[in-house]
Write an enzyme that holds these catalytic residues in place. Structure first.
Site, mmCIF file in Angstrom:
data_model
loop_
_atom_site.group_PDB
_atom_site.id
_atom_site.type_symbol
_atom_site.label_atom_id
_atom_site.label_comp_id
_atom_site.label_asym_id
_atom_site.label_seq_id
_atom_site.Cartn_x
_atom_site.Cartn_y
_atom_site.Cartn_z
ATOM 1 N N GLU A 176 1.774 8.049 4.506
ATOM 2 C CA GLU A 176 0.429 7.957 3.685
ATOM 3 C C GLU A 176 -0.024 9.399 3.608
ATOM 4 O O GLU A 176 -1.295 9.636 3.626
ATOM 5 C CB GLU A 176 -0.470 7.303 4.593
ATOM 6 C CG GLU A 176 -0.131 5.595 4.638
ATOM 7 C CD GLU A 176 -1.262 4.764 5.437
ATOM 8 O OE1 GLU A 176 -2.204 5.412 5.788
ATOM 9 O OE2 GLU A 176 -1.304 3.579 5.101
ATOM 10 N N GLU A 373 4.616 -1.170 5.240
ATOM 11 C CA GLU A 373 3.133 -1.746 6.086
ATOM 12 C C GLU A 373 2.458 -2.711 5.103
ATOM 13 O O GLU A 373 2.454 -2.429 4.006
ATOM 14 C CB GLU A 373 2.201 -0.628 6.322
ATOM 15 C CG GLU A 373 2.823 0.214 7.397
ATOM 16 C CD GLU A 373 1.623 1.583 7.606
ATOM 17 O OE1 GLU A 373 0.374 1.099 7.597
ATOM 18 O OE2 GLU A 373 2.028 2.586 8.021
HETATM 19 P P1 P53 Z 1 -5.847 0.687 10.905
HETATM 20 C C1 P53 Z 1 -6.364 3.700 5.665
HETATM 21 C C2 P53 Z 1 -6.124 2.927 4.627
HETATM 22 C C3 P53 Z 1 -4.942 2.286 4.664
HETATM 23 C C4 P53 Z 1 -3.935 2.458 5.601
HETATM 24 O O1 P53 Z 1 -4.632 0.951 9.726
HETATM 25 C C5 P53 Z 1 -4.362 3.235 6.741
HETATM 26 C C6 P53 Z 1 -5.526 3.989 6.834
HETATM 27 C C7 P53 Z 1 -6.021 4.808 7.919
HETATM 28 O O2 P53 Z 1 -6.538 3.975 9.048
HETATM 29 O O3 P53 Z 1 -3.486 3.727 7.727
HETATM 30 C C8 P53 Z 1 -2.134 2.837 7.782
HETATM 31 O O4 P53 Z 1 -5.005 0.965 12.457
HETATM 32 C C9 P53 Z 1 -1.444 3.728 8.874
HETATM 33 C C10 P53 Z 1 -1.218 3.284 10.229
HETATM 34 C C11 P53 Z 1 -2.498 2.237 10.472
HETATM 35 C C12 P53 Z 1 -2.362 1.109 9.473
HETATM 36 O O5 P53 Z 1 -2.553 1.697 8.278
HETATM 37 O O6 P53 Z 1 -6.962 2.055 10.755
HETATM 38 O O7 P53 Z 1 -0.119 4.234 8.120
HETATM 39 O O8 P53 Z 1 -1.066 4.348 11.047
HETATM 40 O O9 P53 Z 1 -2.496 1.773 11.807
HETATM 41 C C13 P53 Z 1 -3.729 0.200 9.739
HETATM 42 O O10 P53 Z 1 -6.388 -0.698 11.083
#
Ligand code: P53
Length: 475
Positions: A176, A373
């Site tokens: 990211e 993801e």
């Molecule tokens: P969490 C922001 C927006 C989209 C994805 O996020 C993001 C974030 C940062 O928080 O992070 C990604 O755990 C990232 C992972 C993360 C996952 O999305 O904040 O690549 O490390 O855990 C989910 O709910």
């Protein structure tokens, strides 16, 4: 009409720092994730000056995957995973980041972990840098604002490319990388680039410099990787939250276009090997005097990626604010989208947006895509009989897989695989909470650190098992 191939990489995704724990085991150094405290939906995670006693640092223990991975990989195999995305914690290999010789115990850990996956025909899909750079590189070098960090990163990349050249085929460089487009966010700057903005500094300019060094490092890593094993597939990793215009008012549409450019120029550099014109003009207009050399530009052109890895959770919307510069400021310029509902954490759920972005990426870059993801962070309840009925998570994933299949079957997108986020519950990156759960597997660990770390299969475990077994036919 396209189809999900028989080799489609169904799987799941995690990142080292969010589940391994064992933060000081076998010579591991302190990473940026190790100095982040827990927050919640209303409170940002703290970033402390080193590890300070008395704080709750949820990543220190994670879910103890470091010691329990054989049990967890076995559960992934039971679901039928063909791939497992994780990252290599840089600090296990180079504890401070600036050593010349790697830490053998760290290398051995990933040898064993990848072997365990391969035993079940699960392909490891590996991110080199996922929000976990050595903290020493922050305190001694200022993070990615320093050109020297390129060489430290390349030393790390080359070491692991060589070591795992016969075990890993799919790689990604920076997780990211575009979160830092939101340069007001202390979290994004720190997790992406180890940046801590000093009083009087222009955060936006510092971000552009750091991102440039990262993109050069990525392009060089691609070239080094291909020399080590020409069969490697090395991708970028983009956080894709499309930004829609709130209305059809032309000024709203134009604003949204600049917002998209501002969030996604990183992908232009990764995929096209050059900066987009609007950004060169913007940096010129700002009188930014960035360190971008002619050699750097050659490296960018020579090290374009093989595929686009991306995360997709939600979509955004924006509207015109009357500024002719169109300058997009993610902290202030987003507006709620009245057509979609938000999760408890305010993430606007929009499955159609997934089909939209798959088309958008395809039209811009004409490269294979890999959804590395996707998922729904929600509170889960263990019932009296020990079960977890996570139907809202199943509904979210089903809706997104339906759109993903349309993008492939109707729109012709070339899709390598789908690895939903947090296939086993882990520490949230954004909030540090355990209660924001994504997993098919529940982990008995609570926000206050209590719990016996036992694993429980949720309803979604059995659902996803069937999805994989039928290659996405039964949803
Ligand atoms: P969490 C922001 C927006 C989209 C994805 O996020 C993001 C974030 C940062 O928080 O992070 C990604 O755990 C990232 C992972 C993360 C996952 O999305 O904040 O690549 O490390 O855990 C989910 O709910």
């Amino acid at each position: 009409m396209g189809q999900l191939g028989k080799d489609f990489l169904w799987g799941g995704a995690v990142a080292a720092h969010q589940l391994e724990g064992a933060w000081q085991v076998d010579g591991k150094g302190i990473s940026v994730a190790d100095v982040m405290t827990a927050g919640d939906v209303n409170h940002q995670r703290g970033i402390t000056d080193g590890v300070q006693p008395g704080n709750n640092y949820p990543n220190h223990e994670g879910i103890d995957f470091y010691h329990r991975y054989p049990e967890d990989i076995k559960l992934f195999a039971e679901m039928g995973f063909k791939s497992f995305r994780t990252s290599i914690a840089w600090t296990r290999i180079f504890p401070n980041g600036d050593e010349t010789q790697p830490n053998e115990a760290g290398l051995k850990f990933y040898d064993d972990l990848f072997e365990e996956c391969l035993k079940y025909d699960i392909q490891p899909v590996i991110t080199l840098s996922h929000f976990e750079m050595p903290y020493h590189l922050v305190t001694e070098y200022g993070g990615w604002r320093n050109r020297k960090v390129i060489d430290f990163f390349l030393n790390f990349a080359e070491t692991v490319f060589k070591r795992y050249r016969n075990k890993v085929k799919y790689w990604m460089t920076f997780n990211e990388i575009n979160n830092q487009a939101n340069y007001h966010s202390q979290f994004a700057l720190f997790t992406n680039s180890g940046l801590q903005i000093q009083p009087g500094e222009d955060a936006e300019k510092v971000m552009y410099q750091a991102a440039h060094y990262e993109l050069v490092a990525s392009a060089k890593a691609v070239q080094i990787g291909k020399q080590i094993n020409p069969d490697f597939k090395i991708g970028c990793m983009i956080a894709m939250c499309p930004i829609y215009p709130l209305t059809a008012k032309p000024e709203d549409v134009l604003k949204a276009e600049r917002a998209m450019q501002t969030r996604y120029w990183f992908a232009d550099v990764h995929c096209h090997g050059r900066y987009p014109e609007w950004l060169l003009q913007y940096q010129k207009n700002q009188h930014y005097d960035l360190d971008i050399t002619a050699d750097d530009l050659k490296e960018l052109a020579a090290g374009t990626v093989d595929y686009i890895g991306f995360s997709y959770y939600m979509s955004f919307a924006t509207k015109d604010n009357g500024e002719t510069t169109l300058h997009y400021d993610e902290e202030h310029d987003l507006v709620p989208n009245p057509y979609v509902k938000a999760s408890e954490w305010g993430w606007q759920v929009d499955s159609v947006g997934l089909r939209y972005v798959m088309n958008w990426f395809n039209d811009h870059y004409h490269l294979p895509e890999f959804i590395v993801e996707n998922g729904f962070g929600a509170v889960d309840h263990v019932e009296a009989d020990g079960q977890v009925h996570d139907s809202n998570r199943i509904n979210y994933l089903r809706d997104h897989i339906i759109q993903m299949k349309k993008a492939v079957e109707i729109d012709g997108v070339d899709l390598i695989g789908y690895t939903p986020w947090g296939c086993i519950d882990l520490v949230s990156a954004g909030t540090g909470q355990m209660s924001k759960r994504y997993g098919f597997i529940y982990v008995d660990k609570q926000d206050d650190g209590t719990g016996n770390l036992a694993r429980i299969k949720k309803d979604s475990f059995y659902w996803y098992q069937k999805v994989i077994a039928t290659n996405g036919d039964v949803l």
